[in-house]
Design a protein around this motif. Structure first.
Motif, PDB file in Angstrom:
ATOM      1  N   SER A 163       0.825  -1.210   0.000  1.00 11.38           N
ATOM      2  CA  SER A 163       0.000   0.000   0.000  1.00 11.38           C
ATOM      3  C   SER A 163       0.861   1.262   0.000  1.00 11.38           C
ATOM      4  CB  SER A 163      -0.933   0.007   1.215  1.00 11.38           C
ATOM      5  OG  SER A 163      -0.177  -0.076   2.421  1.00 11.38           O
ATOM      6  N   ILE A 172      -7.064  -4.644  -0.067  1.00 13.23           N
ATOM      7  CA  ILE A 172      -6.043  -3.840   0.610  1.00 13.23           C
ATOM      8  C   ILE A 172      -6.693  -2.614   1.236  1.00 13.23           C
ATOM      9  CG2 ILE A 172      -3.963  -2.444   0.274  1.00 13.23           C
ATOM     10  CD1 ILE A 172      -3.162  -4.338  -1.961  1.00 13.23           C
ATOM     11  N   ASP A 221      -2.121  -6.848   1.814  1.00 12.00           N
ATOM     12  CA  ASP A 221      -1.142  -5.759   1.807  1.00 12.00           C
ATOM     13  C   ASP A 221       0.214  -6.326   2.217  1.00 12.00           C
ATOM     14  OD1 ASP A 221       0.003  -3.295   1.636  1.00 12.00           O
ATOM     15  OD2 ASP A 221      -0.888  -2.505   3.489  1.00 12.00           O
TER      16      ASP A 221
END
Length: 398
Positions: A336, A374, A382
């Motif tokens: 991320s 995510i 993630d």
């Protein structure tokens, strides 16, 4: 508009009246299949200026070495006058079959011939009935249309001055070429009466470089010119100018030459651990190479070359992100974070994200995660990244 020629004369005689320049016209029925036209956007434009018969080409092409003569096409009206022989004289229109029907010598093919060639053929045929006939011809020319496809589902219709003779190279250089045109692969499709469709390759790159006009082709009415797009290769990472570069089938591009096109490696580039990503059917293959051994290796269309850093830990992200390239990572950096540093996904991005990881034992591991998961905070999606990881975000097919 007329073209006059008497048998035995070596050059055409044109009337003194000024020849009008090309005008935009509505698209008439073309030899291209109707369904083809329905699926392509059509735009009209005309050549910006009339080229003389001893033509010159703009943008650096020198003067042609040969004088071009226009060729007859369906719709042209031929006025034949045989001196003192009224029954052999008359006006005839070239049919869509490319012929005229004469009451005495019957069907005669005119399409694709110059006025001089057609006059000579008529004189030979009339000689079976007359002694040394004197044949005069006047031509009323119909508008000429040429169709050009630039490989982007857009069809352009070019209107030529009816008695204008022009080659494919001259036409395309005057009307403009797409930046991504593959000059070595341009070709014409042409329909001739009683024959199968012809494919005529125009070695435009060679013609421009060598000025060898004998390899050029004179355009005929109804020609369909296809300009293929050149194939691309991509380079990211520690080079001065990352980006996209064209590659030709006839002129392969090596790994080292691609790096030079990108203005060379940066000081911190690791040239012995370059990753080459190559699509193989449904999967992406990753190969690590060094320029000392594989610098001359030819690249293939759509190859992605990643030049890593020798002094910092980075991952590479490419595809449907706003800022593709290499991004430094530290311990515990998650996907991320890298997506955010890459500016986020584009509006065309798929929700599925692929991570390719090259392991020390020479194998490639592949992970697929879902972007929306995510965003929902699912930690297993993630994932934690490692230096050298390659992240690919494909375009959505919907």
């Amino acid at each position: 508009m007329f073209w006059l020629l008497q048998s035995g004369c070596s050059s055409p005689v044109t009337p003194k009246a000024e020849v009008p320049l090309q005008e935009k016209t509505e698209m008439a029925e073309s030899p291209i299949k109707e369904e083809r036209l329905q699926t392509e956007e059509i735009s009209h434009f005309t050549i910006p200026k009339v080229l003389e018969q001893k033509t010159t080409v703009t943008q650096g092409i020198s003067q042609a070495k040969k004088i071009l003569s226009p060729k007859l096409a369906p719709g042209d009206t031929i006025r034949i006058d045989v001196v003192d022989e009224k029954e052999f004289s008359g006006s005839f229109v070239i049919s869509h079959h490319g012929t005229i029907i004469h009451p005495i010598i019957k069907e005669v093919l005119g399409q694709g011939k110059t006025v001089e060639e057609f006059t000579k053929e008529l004189k030979e045929k009339f000689s079976a009935y007359l002694v040394d006939p004197v044949v005069n011809i006047a031509v009323t020319w119909v508008d000429r249309k040429v169709y050009v496809s630039g490989g982007q589902k857009k069809l352009e219709v070019i209107n030529l001055t009816p008695n204008q003779a022009i080659t494919a190279t001259q036409l395309l250089m005057n009307s403009g070429l797409p930046e991504d045109a593959d000059l070595a692969e341009i070709y014409i499709t042409r329909n001739l009466p009683g024959q199968r469709e012809q494919k005529i390759v125009i070695p435009m790159q060679e013609i421009i470089e060598t000025q060898n006009w004998d390899k050029d082709v004179v355009i005929e009415s109804g020609d369909f010119i296809v300009i293929p797009k050149s194939s691309k290769v991509y380079i990211h990472g520690k080079v001065v100018k990352p980006g996209v570069f064209s590659i030709s089938k006839k002129e392969p591009l090596s790994l080292w030459n691609l790096i030079l096109l990108a203005q060379g490696p940066m000081n911190e580039a690791d040239l012995e651990h370059i990753k080459i990503l190559r699509q193989n059917n449904t999967k992406m293959d990753v190969r690590i190479v060094g320029v000392s051994v594989h610098g001359a290796m030819p690249l293939e269309a759509n190859d992605i070359v990643l030049v890593p850093s020798a002094i910092e830990s980075v991952v590479t992200i490419y595809g449907e992100v706003k800022k593709p390239g290499t991004i430094p990572v530290s311990k515990n950096t998650r996907l991320s974070t890298v997506l955010a540093l890459a500016g986020g996904l584009t509006e065309y991005a798929s929700n599925w994200i692929e991570i390719l990881r090259y392991t020390p034992d020479g194998k490639t591991e592949k992970f697929s995660v879902h972007f929306k998961k995510i965003l929902a905070g699912e930690k297993d999606q993630d994932i934690e990244l490692k230096p050298g990881d390659v992240i690919h975000i494909a375009a959505s097919i919907f």
